[in-house]
Design a protein around this motif. Structure first.
Motif, PDB file in Angstrom:
ATOM      1  N   PHE A 193       0.835  -1.200   0.000  1.00  0.00           N
ATOM      2  CA  PHE A 193       0.000   0.000   0.000  1.00  0.00           C
ATOM      3  C   PHE A 193       0.871   1.251   0.000  1.00  0.00           C
ATOM      4  O   PHE A 193       0.599   2.221  -0.701  1.00  0.00           O
ATOM      5  CB  PHE A 193      -0.924  -0.032   1.230  1.00  0.00           C
ATOM      6  CG  PHE A 193      -2.007   0.982   1.209  1.00  0.00           C
ATOM      7  CD1 PHE A 193      -3.071   0.864   0.337  1.00  0.00           C
ATOM      8  CD2 PHE A 193      -1.966   2.071   2.074  1.00  0.00           C
ATOM      9  CE1 PHE A 193      -4.081   1.800   0.321  1.00  0.00           C
ATOM     10  CE2 PHE A 193      -2.968   3.009   2.068  1.00  0.00           C
ATOM     11  CZ  PHE A 193      -4.033   2.873   1.187  1.00  0.00           C
ATOM     12  N   GLU A 194       1.954   1.236   0.779  1.00  0.00           N
ATOM     13  CA  GLU A 194       2.852   2.386   0.838  1.00  0.00           C
ATOM     14  C   GLU A 194       3.752   2.455  -0.392  1.00  0.00           C
ATOM     15  O   GLU A 194       4.157   3.543  -0.793  1.00  0.00           O
ATOM     16  CB  GLU A 194       3.698   2.340   2.110  1.00  0.00           C
ATOM     17  CG  GLU A 194       2.909   2.608   3.367  1.00  0.00           C
ATOM     18  CD  GLU A 194       2.253   3.973   3.376  1.00  0.00           C
ATOM     19  OE1 GLU A 194       2.866   4.939   2.884  1.00  0.00           O
ATOM     20  OE2 GLU A 194       1.108   4.069   3.851  1.00  0.00           O
ATOM     21  N   LEU A 195       4.093   1.320  -0.986  1.00  0.00           N
ATOM     22  CA  LEU A 195       4.926   1.328  -2.186  1.00  0.00           C
ATOM     23  C   LEU A 195       4.223   2.009  -3.357  1.00  0.00           C
ATOM     24  O   LEU A 195       4.891   2.558  -4.244  1.00  0.00           O
ATOM     25  CB  LEU A 195       5.339  -0.094  -2.561  1.00  0.00           C
ATOM     26  CG  LEU A 195       6.420  -0.713  -1.679  1.00  0.00           C
ATOM     27  CD1 LEU A 195       6.682  -2.153  -2.099  1.00  0.00           C
ATOM     28  CD2 LEU A 195       7.692   0.098  -1.714  1.00  0.00           C
ATOM     29  N   ILE A 196       2.894   1.986  -3.356  1.00  0.00           N
ATOM     30  CA  ILE A 196       2.150   2.676  -4.406  1.00  0.00           C
ATOM     31  C   ILE A 196       2.464   4.165  -4.382  1.00  0.00           C
ATOM     32  O   ILE A 196       2.662   4.788  -5.429  1.00  0.00           O
ATOM     33  CB  ILE A 196       0.637   2.419  -4.249  1.00  0.00           C
ATOM     34  CG1 ILE A 196       0.323   0.960  -4.554  1.00  0.00           C
ATOM     35  CG2 ILE A 196      -0.174   3.326  -5.159  1.00  0.00           C
ATOM     36  CD1 ILE A 196      -1.085   0.559  -4.207  1.00  0.00           C
TER      37      ILE A 196
ATOM     38  N   VAL B  56       5.831   4.789  -5.955  1.00  0.00           N
ATOM     39  CA  VAL B  56       5.764   4.717  -7.411  1.00  0.00           C
ATOM     40  C   VAL B  56       5.200   6.021  -7.982  1.00  0.00           C
ATOM     41  O   VAL B  56       5.703   6.545  -8.984  1.00  0.00           O
ATOM     42  CB  VAL B  56       4.916   3.497  -7.853  1.00  0.00           C
ATOM     43  CG1 VAL B  56       4.616   3.548  -9.336  1.00  0.00           C
ATOM     44  CG2 VAL B  56       5.641   2.213  -7.504  1.00  0.00           C
ATOM     45  N   LEU B  57       4.180   6.562  -7.343  1.00  0.00           N
ATOM     46  CA  LEU B  57       3.620   7.841  -7.797  1.00  0.00           C
ATOM     47  C   LEU B  57       4.639   8.962  -7.683  1.00  0.00           C
ATOM     48  O   LEU B  57       4.755   9.806  -8.577  1.00  0.00           O
ATOM     49  CB  LEU B  57       2.366   8.181  -6.991  1.00  0.00           C
ATOM     50  CG  LEU B  57       1.138   7.349  -7.294  1.00  0.00           C
ATOM     51  CD1 LEU B  57       0.026   7.691  -6.328  1.00  0.00           C
ATOM     52  CD2 LEU B  57       0.683   7.573  -8.712  1.00  0.00           C
ATOM     53  N   LEU B  58       5.379   8.998  -6.585  1.00  0.00           N
ATOM     54  CA  LEU B  58       6.401  10.019  -6.399  1.00  0.00           C
ATOM     55  C   LEU B  58       7.476   9.911  -7.472  1.00  0.00           C
ATOM     56  O   LEU B  58       7.893  10.916  -8.061  1.00  0.00           O
ATOM     57  CB  LEU B  58       7.019   9.887  -5.005  1.00  0.00           C
ATOM     58  CG  LEU B  58       8.179  10.834  -4.706  1.00  0.00           C
ATOM     59  CD1 LEU B  58       7.671  12.266  -4.634  1.00  0.00           C
ATOM     60  CD2 LEU B  58       8.851  10.434  -3.418  1.00  0.00           C
ATOM     61  N   ILE B  59       7.914   8.703  -7.758  1.00  0.00           N
ATOM     62  CA  ILE B  59       8.949   8.497  -8.775  1.00  0.00           C
ATOM     63  C   ILE B  59       8.435   8.904 -10.150  1.00  0.00           C
ATOM     64  O   ILE B  59       9.160   9.520 -10.933  1.00  0.00           O
ATOM     65  CB  ILE B  59       9.438   7.034  -8.759  1.00  0.00           C
ATOM     66  CG1 ILE B  59      10.214   6.766  -7.475  1.00  0.00           C
ATOM     67  CG2 ILE B  59      10.284   6.713  -9.975  1.00  0.00           C
ATOM     68  CD1 ILE B  59      10.540   5.314  -7.239  1.00  0.00           C
TER      69      ILE B  59
END
Length: 168
Positions: free
Chosen positions: A144-147, A150-153
């Motif tokens: 959930f936090e990795l999403i 990914v958005l930040l990157i």
């Protein structure tokens, strides 16, 4: 009662497939984004058929509402040329490999459904919202936090693309 569900499944399946081909096959990035939106809306419809209205709403809110808007802003920031690299059609072998990769999940799942036809007739149980939230925040907190990472990157990549193009 079964016929409307089959018709709805067929409709959502058609929306997903047409959207997928549009997302992959369009030379225009904005039209490809419209295909992605159609695909994600079709997936939300499939969630409704699975008796998961909350997941359907989240699919629309997060993916269609947030991710696609994020991609749209990234496209607008990057100001891609109409005759750029992304406008070139894919070579035939690569297109053929893509079609094979898209058909692979169906080819793998078809024998399972043929051997166990009763599994496809089961009605899914609706998961209470409190249980879903608890599982997301306890059991699945890392994905959930990795999403968000990914958005930040992806936004950082869009900003880098803009700076790189402005330097040229």
């Amino acid at each position: 009662m079964e016929t409307p569900a089959i018709l709805a499944f067929g409709f959502y399946f058609l929306v997903i497939v047409v959207g997928c081909f549009m997302a992959v096959g369009c030379a225009s990035l904005v039209r490809a984004l419209v295909g992605l939106v159609a695909t994600l809306l079709g997936v939300a419809g499939m969630y409704l058929l699975l008796n998961a209205p909350f997941m359907a709403f989240m699919q629309i809110l997060i993916y269609v509402g947030a991710i696609c808007v994020l991609i749209f802003f990234a496209l607008m920031l990057a100001r891609a040329d109409a005759d750029g690299d992304e406008a070139d059609p894919a070579p035939a072998p690569r297109t053929f490999k893509g079609i094979l990769a898209a058909m692979l999940p169906g080819a793998l799942l078809a024998p399972i459904l043929m051997l166990h036809p009763t599994a496809s007739k089961l009605i899914p149980a609706e998961v209470p919202l409190a249980e879903l939230g608890r599982r997301l925040m306890e059991d699945y907190v890392l994905p959930f936090e990795l999403i968000s990472v990914v958005l930040l990157i992806s936004m950082a990549g869009a900003v880098l693309l803009v700076w790189e193009r402005r330097d040229k």
